[in-house]
Write an enzyme that holds these catalytic residues in place. Sequence first.
Site, PDB file in Angstrom:
ATOM      1  N   ASP A 315       0.751  -1.227  -0.015  1.00 28.69           N
ATOM      2  CA  ASP A 315      -0.123  -0.030   0.115  1.00 28.69           C
ATOM      3  C   ASP A 315       0.701   1.305   0.189  1.00 28.69           C
ATOM      4  OD1 ASP A 315      -2.409  -1.194  -0.293  1.00 28.69           O
ATOM      5  OD2 ASP A 315      -2.844  -1.372   1.920  1.00 28.69           O
ATOM      6  N   TYR A 403      -9.823  -0.408   3.232  1.00 28.28           N
ATOM      7  CA  TYR A 403      -9.355  -0.121   4.708  1.00 28.28           C
ATOM      8  C   TYR A 403      -8.944   1.299   4.827  1.00 28.28           C
ATOM      9  CZ  TYR A 403      -8.972  -4.945   6.766  1.00 28.28           C
ATOM     10  OH  TYR A 403      -9.176  -5.995   7.260  1.00 28.28           O
TER      11      TYR A 403
END
Length: 670
Positions: A315, A403
């Site tokens: 990420d 998320y």
Amino acid sequence: MDLHLFFIIIFFFPNLPLSKSHPLDPLTPSELTNIQQTIKTSNLFLSAPLTFHYIGLADIDKHVLLSWLSNTSNSPPPRRAFIIARSGHQTHELYLDISTKSIISNTIHTGSSFPLLSLEEQTIASNLPFNYTPFMNSIKKRGLKSSEVVCAAFTVGWFGEVKKSKRLLKILCFATGDSVNLYARPLEGITIVVDLDLMEILDYTDRFVVPVPVAEGTDYRSKKQKPPFGPRGKPVTVVQPEGKGFSIDGHSIRWANWKFHLSYDVRAGAVISLASVQENDEELHRLVLYKGFISELFVPYQDPVKEWYFRTFFDVGEYGLGLFAASLQPQTDCPVNAEFLDGYYTTQNGSPVRIKNVFCVFERYSGDSAWRHTEFGIPGKVITEVRPEISLIVRMVSAVGNYDYVIDWEFKTSGSIKFMVTLTGLLEMKGTSYTHVKQVEKDIDLHGSLLAKNTIGVNHDHFITYYLDLDIDGYNNSFVKAKMKTIKVTDGSSPRKSYWTLVKEIAETEMDARIKLEAEPAEYLVVNTNKKTKIGNDVGYRFINHGATAISLLLDDDYPQIRAGYTKKQLWVTAYNVSEKWAAGLYADQSRGDDTINIWSQRNRVIKNKDIVAWYTVGFHHAPYQEDFPLMPSLSGGFELRPSNFFENNPLIKTMPFNETHWPKSTDKP
């Protein structure tokens, strides 16, 4: 000038002025615009379109920065930018002097991996399916309209390809309709491969059809909720009767016995630098952390089927924690006593974009004590002393896809720094034909849990790796393993048969500093053997874990694990190298694991009494449960850097009670 002397000058010189302009400040909108214009008018990229994928402050040489800090009346170090750009299917690395508006260097990256994705190219790629007839047919086959469908870009990973790949993305799609919780309603079975450079669909598969999970009950917006409602407590108000206890001057922050610098980076998000602490009001600040940030966030899903095997995300290096930073909401993300700072990144065209309230800073008191003691042992007296635990929080939230990561840096008056990550948001769910667990045969592996009808929450991990350039009270530090060893009492000198003691080892080289935390009982410290307390102990800080110590369970030769080989251990220590900042490499998209912490440490450089960097990974295994659906309650974990012989004693002994109108004083009752 000797670097060790720099530290003496800087951190033993009282009241260095804080300036609103600091060499470590993030690039300003005007600087970003100047960078854009300088590169676009340089005639270097006339033959092909140019896109920007990273623009950030170039690292300043430690010698130069510390020299300036020793005398801030001198001219500050030159402002330079590091840029990664794409043009003509090539990746360029540029260094640019901002003040002179001149390009210092321009080199072409020849490796097999690629830079951070831009928001624009993800958006364009995600819209391609809606002009693609096979995809439109697939939508109709599932009983949906195109207006009820959204698509998102997913990185493809690397799975042993020898030749350099094209720059690819996979597009996955979801139903919205009556719910904005798109991840709860996947169009399972469809996979679309896009060439990012050509911006066209290369491959399309629709392997099977399963029911799209229903929208009812998945929308998390408050206005969509219907009675009966869930539990609710009474509002809690934060009151600071004497006002805020911290000050922000530009990006420099002072609070209690701490001072540090806070910056924004499009890749890392929050960057904390020059964190230094004092023992009491009459002592001077001493350096603890030269620079710290989240270096990588590896999220491998545990489903090997065609539509899921590639979901092994980096990420930080693929998407950017700073790029996906959310604007924090006053009085919900952060309390009423918070102050906010903005951040700026650039579009792929190089134009600056503001993220309002990217950071918040606030003091927190949650009813806990920093220390307390009640003494009953003195005849005729009951003595109670309590001090409230008030800490300073620096917070950002990065919402990378489904998320949300709430990232806190907590500074304590005890001298500790606590690093906490809270996971929340939405699960990435898998569509299925199952509607009850009784339908699942014993030999069927769901690779997760059935959470609702036609909905599987897939097992996955989160590995958040911090870069910590620790300079504990000076430049040269050492890494100490303090092992707890059981000793047998065999000479009859005591009724006891055993006890444990600490056996300390100083790591000589990098191979000695690869730590699996739970392999043996031990404490791990970074110390400065050149500085001693008055009674002769090495000054230092130790690591204390606060849960979340999971390590990767993948096989060593599995391709995602090769790319994130460092996740088999939670703590690494390497020799400082300005080019070694990103745990999974500077170029994470389609990386092959050849530029990672575990590869660097194989050089086995000397780390004893050297400038060293610690890498700490906070790890979660997540097997979903029904309470994680349709949204996830917060799950937190992290670690702490705690002073260990850094001070002469506990500095909180000198912390005086607040005025009795605010807090109770100590009691000494007969």
